[in-house]
Write an enzyme that holds these catalytic residues in place. Structure first.
Site, PDB file in Angstrom:
ATOM      1  N   PHE A 292     -20.274  18.667  44.905  1.00  0.00           N
ATOM      2  CA  PHE A 292     -18.964  18.626  44.244  1.00  0.00           C
ATOM      3  C   PHE A 292     -18.025  19.740  44.706  1.00  0.00           C
ATOM      4  O   PHE A 292     -17.299  20.308  43.906  1.00  0.00           O
ATOM      5  CB  PHE A 292     -19.121  18.684  42.709  1.00  0.00           C
ATOM      6  CG  PHE A 292     -20.287  17.926  42.160  1.00  0.00           C
ATOM      7  CD1 PHE A 292     -20.504  16.606  42.534  1.00  0.00           C
ATOM      8  CD2 PHE A 292     -21.159  18.509  41.267  1.00  0.00           C
ATOM      9  CE1 PHE A 292     -21.593  15.882  42.027  1.00  0.00           C
ATOM     10  CE2 PHE A 292     -22.244  17.803  40.751  1.00  0.00           C
ATOM     11  CZ  PHE A 292     -22.457  16.488  41.133  1.00  0.00           C
ATOM     12  N   HIS A 293     -17.987  20.012  46.021  1.00  0.00           N
ATOM     13  CA  HIS A 293     -17.131  21.079  46.542  1.00  0.00           C
ATOM     14  C   HIS A 293     -16.167  20.584  47.629  1.00  0.00           C
ATOM     15  O   HIS A 293     -16.037  21.219  48.675  1.00  0.00           O
ATOM     16  CB  HIS A 293     -17.983  22.215  47.135  1.00  0.00           C
ATOM     17  CG  HIS A 293     -18.857  22.908  46.154  1.00  0.00           C
ATOM     18  ND1 HIS A 293     -19.915  23.713  46.539  1.00  0.00           N
ATOM     19  CD2 HIS A 293     -18.835  22.939  44.797  1.00  0.00           C
ATOM     20  CE1 HIS A 293     -20.519  24.199  45.471  1.00  0.00           C
ATOM     21  NE2 HIS A 293     -19.882  23.739  44.393  1.00  0.00           N
ATOM     22  N   PRO A 294     -15.454  19.479  47.448  1.00  0.00           N
ATOM     23  CA  PRO A 294     -14.540  19.033  48.501  1.00  0.00           C
ATOM     24  C   PRO A 294     -13.345  19.971  48.657  1.00  0.00           C
ATOM     25  O   PRO A 294     -12.744  20.393  47.671  1.00  0.00           O
ATOM     26  CB  PRO A 294     -14.095  17.648  48.017  1.00  0.00           C
ATOM     27  CG  PRO A 294     -14.219  17.708  46.528  1.00  0.00           C
ATOM     28  CD  PRO A 294     -15.416  18.575  46.274  1.00  0.00           C
TER      29      PRO A 294
END
Length: 530
Positions: free
Chosen positions: A468-470
């Site tokens: 969840f780190h775009p």
């Protein structure tokens, strides 16, 4: 609703909430903050373990999905993004992490003047309220509370000792520029309760008459006239509205939302816009490109003779005990961040600084949101901090309600595949050490049958998922092809800035929420200084 304001901020995630706070300090300006989601008054936002009920929940999550990924053996992933006041800080893992000094010094070397470690450190400290007080690296008294985790697990201590046995040292603090080592993560909580962007930055200033916060307001187009941002068009409760700005529009819609909104407004790669049926206002080929994300490989092990969360959370009596502990003490599993023990290390000696991050958990499950397994187990999740692979996010339609195409392009790089296989081998080496031997760990994900290089690449594709780190889809740079300049102005469009994780030219070596807050703090200074 006002017809005209000084500033419109699109997106009330961590960055948007901080910007709204900072810009509205001047009583002579009006600030409008628009959030497509609802208010953050959902119980499971406040309780740390509630992320399990917020992710993939349309009340709090956009519920995006990726296209099928070749590097993940054709799988499509859920791609959570917060759709609520506080944005991703309302549904994330609450881990306070800055990354490495090297990350920001690299930005400066890439031409982003003013973004080196020494430049950004004061902005991290500015909003921080560190539990241990202030020093040269930490701030106290700010809005962004950072505390120690209120949970302890013997299985995690054993894993930490096993990591030490292979040369990974212990550290007290991941946030001093060099995060190498192992430690329990620090978290954005206050007394066992989540601190999100809305709670930290909006609630303390709710009485400001010049700050207007509108929820359920989905922005679908920027008003661009003569290449000047004049306002935004949005839908609220089914009614289309417009608001004009006297000063600036600031996009803080995140690595998915900000490039999508630019493209919906006609700013982006011409061929992609035309295919989506969107008139081209300004051709900018880098909009939506440069997507980077941390792919986590979730290795899981059955154990015996030691307590894990699995057996406690799968029994009614255990669940009741968990609830009672939280009710009485605000501690225990309900106060847990998704990951508790962290490790930063190298996949090989070729790397100058750690290129791997572990999130170790005293539980196992098929995927976030599923029930835990009924047998004792732990998960050692490891991600490549600096992937070479680059993906994209692009509009597929002029209809703002249709999600963009999300193509992370995981494991497309040969180097990324090597790091992935080395990561699996390193995890197995740690687990084989003496401190874990009494608990007879047995790997069941991906499983011991995967041994050759080809096997391990296939295994990475099977167990890999987003952490969840775009970032990176509206890249900052000094070059004319970059989407924003060093002061976060969108190139080619006046009175328009972007302040969120999308502007990162390269991903930071750790969790991305607090670096996004730092970006917002710098953006506020840029805006206020004229």
């Amino acid at each position: 609703m006002l017809a005209e304001v000084d500033y419109v901020i699109v997106g009330a995630g961590t960055a948007g909430c901080a910007l709204a706070n900072r810009l509205s300090r001047d009583p002579n300006v009006t600030v409008l903050l628009l959030e497509a989601g609802g208010r953050d008054n959902y119980l499971w936002i406040q309780i740390p373990v509630g992320y399990l009920y917020c992710i993939s929940n349309p009340r709090t999550d956009w519920c995006f999905t990726t296209d099928r990924e070749a590097g993940l053996n054709g799988r499509s992933l859920a791609y959570p993004r917060g759709k609520v006041l506080g944005g991703c800080s309302s549904i994330n893992g609450m881990i306070y992490m800055r990354g490495q000094a090297r990350d920001y010094d690299l930005w400066r070397q890439m031409g982003c003047v003013g973004w080196g470690w020494d430049d950004v450190l004061p902005y991290f400290r500015k909003s921080e309220d560190y539990f241990a007080g202030t020093d040269e690296m930490h701030g106290a008294g700010g809005e962004w509370r950072v505390e120690e985790m209120r949970v302890h697990w013997d299985i995690l201590d054993a894993f930490q000792a096993a990591a030490e046995a292979v040369g990974i040292p212990r550290t007290a603090d991941f946030n001093r520029g060099d995060n190498e080592g192992s430690s329990y993560f620090k978290v954005n909580q206050r007394g066992g309760v989540r601190v999100n962007g809305a709670k930290a930055f909006l609630r303390p200033v709710a009485g400001r008459s010049n700050l207007i916060v509108e929820t359920n307001a989905h922005v679908h187009r920027l008003l661009i006239e003569d290449r000047i941002a004049r306002g935004v068009e949005f839908t609220r409760d089914g009614v289309q509205q417009t608001v004009r700005v006297r000063r600036e529009v600031v996009l803080s819609a995140g690595a998915v939302g900000s490039p999508h909104l630019l493209e919906l407004s006609g700013i982006g790669p011409g061929a992609i816009l035309q295919k989506a049926g969107i008139p081209v206002v300004l051709e900018r080929n880098q909009v939506g490109e440069n997507l980077q994300d941390h792919l986590q490989l979730r290795l899981a092990y059955k154990v015996s003779g030691i307590r894990t969360l699995n057996e406690q959370a799968s029994r009614l009596a255990g669940k009741m005990a968990i609830g009672l502990e939280y009710l009485l003490k605000r501690s225990g599993p309900m106060a847990m961040a998704p990951s508790q023990l962290g490790l930063f290390t190298r996949s090989s000696a070729a790397y100058e600084t750690p290129n791997l991050q572990y999130h170790v958990q005293p539980l196992s499950l098929e995927k976030f949101g599923d029930a835990v397994h009924p047998f004792p187990a732990f998960t050692a999740s490891v991600c490549n901090l600096r992937p070479e692979s680059r993906g994209s996010i692009h509009a597929v339609s002029s209809d703002f309600r249709k999600q963009p195409a999300i193509r992370p392009n995981y494991l497309a790089s040969e180097t990324d595949r090597i790091v992935a296989t080395d990561s699996i081998r390193l995890t197995r080496r740690i687990v084989s050490q003496a401190p874990l031997a009494p608990y007879a760990p047995q790997e069941f994900k991906p499983g011991p049958d995967y041994q050759t290089e080809q096997d391990l690449v296939r295994a990475a594709g099977e167990i890999g998922t987003t952490i969840f780190h775009p970032v990176g889809t509206c890249r900052m740079g000094a070059d004319p092809d970059s989407v924003v300049d060093e002061r976060l102005n969108v190139r080619g469009i006046a009175r328009l800035r972007i302040a969120d994780a999308s502007i990162m030219p390269s991903i930071v070596s750790g969790n991305t929420n607090s670096p996004t807050l730092m970006i917002a703090e710098k953006a506020a200074d840029f805006i206020l200084s004229g």
